[in-house]
Write a protein that holds these residues in place. Structure first.
Motif, PDB file in Angstrom:
ATOM      1  N   SER A  89      25.234  37.569  39.470  1.00  0.00           N
ATOM      2  CA  SER A  89      26.215  37.982  40.482  1.00  0.00           C
ATOM      3  C   SER A  89      27.634  37.650  40.036  1.00  0.00           C
ATOM      4  O   SER A  89      28.540  38.474  40.133  1.00  0.00           O
ATOM      5  CB  SER A  89      25.938  37.277  41.813  1.00  0.00           C
ATOM      6  OG  SER A  89      24.708  37.686  42.335  1.00  0.00           O
ATOM      7  N   ARG A  90      27.814  36.428  39.529  1.00  0.00           N
ATOM      8  CA  ARG A  90      29.164  36.007  39.134  1.00  0.00           C
ATOM      9  C   ARG A  90      29.715  36.855  38.002  1.00  0.00           C
ATOM     10  O   ARG A  90      30.871  37.251  37.999  1.00  0.00           O
ATOM     11  CB  ARG A  90      29.141  34.540  38.694  1.00  0.00           C
ATOM     12  CG  ARG A  90      29.243  33.577  39.843  1.00  0.00           C
ATOM     13  CD  ARG A  90      29.649  32.217  39.353  1.00  0.00           C
ATOM     14  NE  ARG A  90      28.719  31.638  38.405  1.00  0.00           N
ATOM     15  CZ  ARG A  90      27.584  31.028  38.753  1.00  0.00           C
ATOM     16  NH1 ARG A  90      27.234  30.946  40.010  1.00  0.00           N
ATOM     17  NH2 ARG A  90      26.810  30.510  37.840  1.00  0.00           N
ATOM     18  N   TRP A  92      34.872  37.486  51.456  1.00  0.00           N
ATOM     19  CA  TRP A  92      34.309  37.913  50.173  1.00  0.00           C
ATOM     20  C   TRP A  92      35.229  37.470  49.031  1.00  0.00           C
ATOM     21  O   TRP A  92      34.781  36.975  48.006  1.00  0.00           O
ATOM     22  CB  TRP A  92      34.112  39.427  50.177  1.00  0.00           C
ATOM     23  CG  TRP A  92      33.572  39.985  48.905  1.00  0.00           C
ATOM     24  CD1 TRP A  92      34.251  40.720  47.987  1.00  0.00           C
ATOM     25  CD2 TRP A  92      32.238  39.842  48.405  1.00  0.00           C
ATOM     26  NE1 TRP A  92      33.428  41.048  46.939  1.00  0.00           N
ATOM     27  CE2 TRP A  92      32.188  40.514  47.165  1.00  0.00           C
ATOM     28  CE3 TRP A  92      31.087  39.205  48.874  1.00  0.00           C
ATOM     29  CZ2 TRP A  92      31.030  40.577  46.389  1.00  0.00           C
ATOM     30  CZ3 TRP A  92      29.931  39.263  48.105  1.00  0.00           C
ATOM     31  CH2 TRP A  92      29.910  39.944  46.875  1.00  0.00           C
ATOM     32  N   ASP A  93      36.549  37.644  49.230  1.00  0.00           N
ATOM     33  CA  ASP A  93      37.503  37.309  48.167  1.00  0.00           C
ATOM     34  C   ASP A  93      37.581  35.799  47.938  1.00  0.00           C
ATOM     35  O   ASP A  93      37.715  35.344  46.809  1.00  0.00           O
ATOM     36  CB  ASP A  93      38.902  37.830  48.514  1.00  0.00           C
ATOM     37  CG  ASP A  93      38.986  39.346  48.381  1.00  0.00           C
ATOM     38  OD1 ASP A  93      38.073  39.927  47.757  1.00  0.00           O
ATOM     39  OD2 ASP A  93      39.942  39.943  48.918  1.00  0.00           O
ATOM     40  N   PHE A 111      25.665  46.237  42.661  1.00  0.00           N
ATOM     41  CA  PHE A 111      26.689  45.221  42.877  1.00  0.00           C
ATOM     42  C   PHE A 111      26.097  44.138  43.781  1.00  0.00           C
ATOM     43  O   PHE A 111      25.216  44.420  44.582  1.00  0.00           O
ATOM     44  CB  PHE A 111      27.945  45.835  43.526  1.00  0.00           C
ATOM     45  CG  PHE A 111      29.172  44.994  43.342  1.00  0.00           C
ATOM     46  CD1 PHE A 111      29.667  44.742  42.062  1.00  0.00           C
ATOM     47  CD2 PHE A 111      29.826  44.428  44.428  1.00  0.00           C
ATOM     48  CE1 PHE A 111      30.802  43.950  41.882  1.00  0.00           C
ATOM     49  CE2 PHE A 111      30.960  43.627  44.247  1.00  0.00           C
ATOM     50  CZ  PHE A 111      31.441  43.398  42.967  1.00  0.00           C
ATOM     51  N   LYS A 159      30.871  40.262  39.177  1.00  0.00           N
ATOM     52  CA  LYS A 159      32.170  40.170  39.847  1.00  0.00           C
ATOM     53  C   LYS A 159      33.289  40.040  38.815  1.00  0.00           C
ATOM     54  O   LYS A 159      34.325  40.698  38.918  1.00  0.00           O
ATOM     55  CB  LYS A 159      32.178  38.969  40.789  1.00  0.00           C
ATOM     56  CG  LYS A 159      33.498  38.817  41.533  1.00  0.00           C
ATOM     57  CD  LYS A 159      33.477  37.631  42.462  1.00  0.00           C
ATOM     58  CE  LYS A 159      34.756  37.515  43.273  1.00  0.00           C
ATOM     59  NZ  LYS A 159      35.917  37.101  42.489  1.00  0.00           N
ATOM     60  N   LEU A 197      33.795  48.773  42.159  1.00  0.00           N
ATOM     61  CA  LEU A 197      33.001  47.578  42.398  1.00  0.00           C
ATOM     62  C   LEU A 197      31.531  47.918  42.174  1.00  0.00           C
ATOM     63  O   LEU A 197      30.762  48.111  43.113  1.00  0.00           O
ATOM     64  CB  LEU A 197      33.223  47.049  43.813  1.00  0.00           C
ATOM     65  CG  LEU A 197      34.629  46.525  44.111  1.00  0.00           C
ATOM     66  CD1 LEU A 197      34.782  46.167  45.576  1.00  0.00           C
ATOM     67  CD2 LEU A 197      34.951  45.320  43.241  1.00  0.00           C
ATOM     68  N   CYS A 218      34.169  43.262  37.052  1.00  0.00           N
ATOM     69  CA  CYS A 218      34.858  44.169  37.979  1.00  0.00           C
ATOM     70  C   CYS A 218      36.287  43.679  38.251  1.00  0.00           C
ATOM     71  O   CYS A 218      37.211  44.484  38.349  1.00  0.00           O
ATOM     72  CB  CYS A 218      34.083  44.322  39.274  1.00  0.00           C
ATOM     73  SG  CYS A 218      32.527  45.193  39.035  1.00  0.00           S
ATOM     74  N   ASP A 219      36.447  42.353  38.355  1.00  0.00           N
ATOM     75  CA  ASP A 219      37.802  41.810  38.514  1.00  0.00           C
ATOM     76  C   ASP A 219      38.681  42.183  37.321  1.00  0.00           C
ATOM     77  O   ASP A 219      39.893  42.340  37.449  1.00  0.00           O
ATOM     78  CB  ASP A 219      37.760  40.275  38.641  1.00  0.00           C
ATOM     79  CG  ASP A 219      37.238  39.834  40.009  1.00  0.00           C
ATOM     80  OD1 ASP A 219      37.108  40.700  40.895  1.00  0.00           O
ATOM     81  OD2 ASP A 219      36.952  38.632  40.172  1.00  0.00           O
TER      82      ASP A 219
END
Lengths: 638, 258
Positions: free
Chosen positions: A334-335, A510-511, A397, A338, A352, A341-342
């Protein structure tokens, strides 16, 4: 706040039996005089209500859906663990205990986890006796499948709808008791408050969602089985109606809230396709066994995936974790999704998403093998997205899925408020900082079928029955407060909608309090949430009245509680200055990017005490001890 | 995409309802049907119009809560799909879409598109279970079950209780729903002791609730989002017939008073 876990004094393997032997009981002739309220009809609530009613207690059961069978346990897919050792592969109570403790990253209470493992086998026996059609082998014996994070095959299943079948089993027992008069069932009624009289939980206030009427219900004990709080993120795999209201209201009346920052993010969900998205759908994690995860190397690459040559594809898990590749644990997967995508490498309209590509697997293993493994999942994906994974890579995602935190409970599943119990996902007890696959249903049913029916008697036997009814002024006060909140929401007549404010809260959470957290982000969230809360109470628009079926008003009430609860979640995440399981503080990671615990300072349960909405909550600690299984670094690599 | 929606509006069970027309514009084809309804509701709220009440919860096709008749078909035009799994790409730009609640005397309208399906629960309460208390049970592998039997029981047990079968039936019959539960338990060894009593009790309750009778239209099977077969109705009828021959007048005798 007094936190006595009431762990029995016995060796861990004898604790539950010793406890049962010394527990106070209520005789069969007295049980019908004691009334117990159960809020929620998922696996934990339905099993608790039906089991207690079958013993003779007078049970009243509540759900906000139109039928008890619709509770969100119905959507659990994969399976349920039990240490039956049918596969002769060395499974045992100890191993299931060990796996659960390790999976929870040593942040759960040993005594509870051991009992869970011990009761796991009884659950399968109970479910089969009810007529749950588990998968069978050719010889007619129960079949097992393997599930993530363990080395034995101990998961029982009914295709991809195990939760549905287990819930229908529990709800059939409930139906039986409703018919027999042991349970009075209230559907489409939502609990808005718990009533505490002289320190004991003595009832609840509900709103009839059809007529809008507020009602008081008195009882000798109250059991909350109201599920988890993943919808604080607005988008999650939970059903739309899932909410924190019951547990949050109990918290505001004095119940400790434990480890609110622990929430599990599932790596393989179908990504958001637009602003209008209302929920996220989980795809089985087994897809990672054959799918290869990648993103384009170049940021904002808008080419179709088939036009991107191999050299320009970034198989980031395979490159970063050459030993485990696409099969790294849930939180690591998961990390990393992210992170890419970041960095602007994400795919799909929202940016995303990452690709999960079966092209190579289909080429190597053939259509038949891949079809036999994933055909139904491919169909489900195509149904939702209109794209076939046979021709084009899936897009996935991470999404919030399950919450390990909840009301603090002792070994008897009672909160610090006498007479207020919490079972299933609503309590904090067994999964520590992360939950192992196929063990949520196990915990719900252990709590409901086998633990609460006994521990409730131990509590009730200490008191006279029926000495309080709804004429007590505490009920009128609670009703007045609940009505005041509803009236206030209806009278604002501002310009913002409930949906838009919930979406905004979800983005903040979420952020800043999602897959990865840091002190700066959490502090920012703690300042942003009250701003949204202010706008909610000053600029919300709800049409219609409170004296009718009004879904906007229902949603508004739930959001009002999320807007308070979310702040506590961030405070807990900030206070837990370590990484553990799903709680990943960027400041604390190993060289490989794994969660790095700080056992010296954080081997405890964080239990929060409410001090009024405008004051900072107070944190208490329940220290955890590790005697049956000494502490070790969580490690899935060797 | 743009749509013209004709939606059933009804304040409560005691008031007459009517179809109202609404236009929704700029809907993405990737948007689900219920998300389109969410957008409509948000825009209605902005215009100070009360939003359309409709049931939904899991939004992944398993809870059975969503219940809309779309252009005359329960759960809309796609086979094997609940309303929540329907997407706007399944429609044409500019379509006029009519949305109504389940229509059945046994399912009174609560508000707008929401109906009261508690009759289903009462059928279940009449006998849709194996009478068994919680506590130690025999080892489940002591009673082997052929995998094909377990699978067939699961084919019936996967009913989500949405009521589309009733909404689709010209007679408003609940035979597919009732037979799915009767067959699920009737197929398994655990369900045998109460098998014939169960079918009687459930069928009687079904009739008491005002559901119609089966005339083999098979519309229920076509509308069922889980594609449950009408063969189970045949199975239930056989069990019901047998039960009238087998059952003594009072199968439980004095047990009932316990």
């Amino acid at each position: 706040m007094e936190l006595d876990a009431k762990i029995p004094e016995a060796p861990i393997e004898d604790m539950w039996n010793t406890h049962k032997e010394h527990m106070r009981l209520v005789g069969p002739r007295n049980r019908p005089h004691y009334k117990v309220i159960v809020v929620g009809t998922g696996l934990a609530g339905a099993s608790a209500a039906s089991s207690m009613a079958a013993m003779g207690y007078h049970v009243e059961s509540f759900c906000f859906q139109d039928s008890p069978r619709r509770a969100h346990s119905i959507a659990a897919q994969g399976g349920i663990n039990a240490s039956k050792d049918y596969r002769n592969d060395g499974d045992s109570t100890y191993r299931l205990f060990y796996d659960t403790q390790k999976g929870g990253d040593y942040r759960s209470r040993e005594a509870n986890v051991w009992r869970l493992a011990e009761l796991s086998t009884d659950i399968i026996d109970q479910a089969v006796a009810q007529g749950v059609p588990f998968a069978r082998e050719y010889g007619g014996m129960l079949a097992n499948r393997s599930f993530g994070g363990v080395l034995v095959e101990r998961t029982f299943y009914c295709r991809g709808e195990t939760g549905q079948q287990l819930l229908l089993g529990a709800c059939s027992a409930l139906a039986n008791q409703i018919h027999a008069g042991g349970v009075i069932m209230h559907t489409r009624k939502e609990m808005l408050d718990v009533v505490i009289i002289e320190g004991r939980a003595r009832g609840i206030v509900t709103r009839d969602l059809v007529t809008g009427a507020l009602e008081s219900h008195a009882a000798d004990a109250v059991v909350l089985a109201s599920g988890g709080y993943s919808n604080v993120y607005y988008l999650s795999t939970n059903a739309k109606g899932c909410n924190v209201t019951a547990t949050w209201r109990a918290h505001k009346r004095g119940a400790g809230f434990a480890n609110p920052c622990y929430n599990q993010i599932h790596p393989t969900c179908i990504p958001v396709s637009g602003e209008y998205q209302s929920k996220l759908t989980l795809m089985s994690e087994s897809l990672r066994n054959d799918g290869r995860i990648w993103v384009p190397r170049q940021a904002s690459d808008k080419r179709s995936p088939s036009d991107i040559p191999d050299a320009e594809r970034y198989y980031y898990l395979e490159e970063r974790y050459p030993r485990f590749g696409n099969l790294v644990p849930r939180d690591v997967a998961s990390r990393n999704a992210k992170e890419v995508c970041d960095d602007g490498l994400g795919v799909g309209p929202s940016g995303l998403g990452v690709y999960l590509d079966f092209k190579d697997a289909i080429q190597d293993k053939g259509d038949d093998v891949i079809g036999s493994r994933y055909e139904n999942l491919f169909e489900m994906y195509e149904k939702i997205t209109g794209e076939s994974p046979w021709n084009t890579p899936m897009r996935i995602f991470p999404a919030p899925h399950y919450t390990m935190g909840g009301l603090w409970v002792d070994y008897n599943l009672m909160s610090n408020l006498p007479g207020l119990f919490a079972v299933g996902e609503a309590n904090f007890s067994d999964h520590g900082a992360n939950r192992l696959g196929a063990s949520s249903m196990m915990q719900c049913l252990a709590d409901g079928y086998f633990i609460i029916p006994l521990t409730i008697g131990d509590y009730l036997s200490r008191y006279e029955y029926g000495d309080v009814d709804t004429s007590h002024p505490a009920f009128a006060d609670a009703e007045r407060e609940a009505k005041g909140r509803l009236d206030r929401m209806l009278s604002i007549q501002g310009s913002e909608t409930v949906e838009s404010l919930h979406r905004e809260l979800g983005r903040v959470m979420w952020d800043h309090c999602g897959i990865a957290r840091n002190a700066e982000g959490l502090k920012e969230a703690i300042t942003k949430i009250p701003e949204i809360r202010d706008r909610f109470w000053n600029n919300l628009r709800i049409t219609g009245s409170g004296a009718q079926l009004n879904q906007t008003l229902e949603h508004a009430g739930r959001l009002a509680d999320f807007l308070e609860f979310s702040e506590l979640m961030c405070r807990d995440a900030l206070a837990r200055n370590e990484s553990a399981g799903c709680h990943f503080r960027e400041e604390h990671q190993t060289k490989e990017g794994e969660a790095k615990r700080d056992d010296q300072n954080f081997s405890h349960v964080s239990v929060w005490e409410h001090q009024g909405t405008d004051n900072e909550p107070l944190m208490h600690k329940e220290p955890l001890s590790f005697e049956a299984l000494p502490l070790a670094q969580r490690n899935y690599k060797t | 995409m743009n749509f013209t929606l004709r939606i059933w509006r009804q304040t409560d069970a005691n008031t007459d309802g009517d179809l109202e027309t609404y236009k929704v514009q700029d809907i993405e084809p990737t948007c689900s049907f219920l998300e389109m309804m969410d957008i409509l509701n948000e825009r209605l709220t902005e215009r100070n119009v009360e939003p359309v009440a409709f049931d939904s919860d899991c939004r992944e096709g398993i809870c059975g809560m969503c219940s809309m008749v779309i252009n005359g078909k329960p759960h809309g035009p796609k086979d094997g799909t609940t309303t929540c799994q329907l997407y706007m790409r399944h429609f044409e730009d500019g379509d006029e879409i009519t949305i109504e609640p389940w229509r059945s005397a046994a399912f009174p309208v609560t508000r707008d598109l929401i109906v009261d399906r508690s009759a289903f629960d009462r059928i279940m309460q009449a006998g849709g279970y194996v009478t068994v208390h919680s506590g130690p049970k025999p080892e489940p592998n002591a009673i082997p079950i052929e995998p094909s039997i377990a699978e067939e029981a699961l084919d019936a047990a996967c009913c989500i209780g949405c009521g589309a079968c009733v909404a689709a039936c010209p007679n408003g019959a609940a035979m597919l729903y009732t037979s799915a539960k009767v067959s699920h338990l009737g197929l398994l060894p655990q369900g045998q002791p109460e098998r014939f009593e169960r079918v009687q009790k459930m069928v009687h309750q079904m009739e008491a609730e005002g559901f119609g009778s089966c005339r083999n239209y098979a519309e229920c099977e076509a509308a069922c989002p889980k594609e449950i077969s009408i063969k189970f109705i045949g199975r239930m009828n056989r069990d019901f017939l047998k039960s009238t021959l087998i059952l003594p007048n009072n199968p439980r005798g004095k047990m009932d008073s316990q």
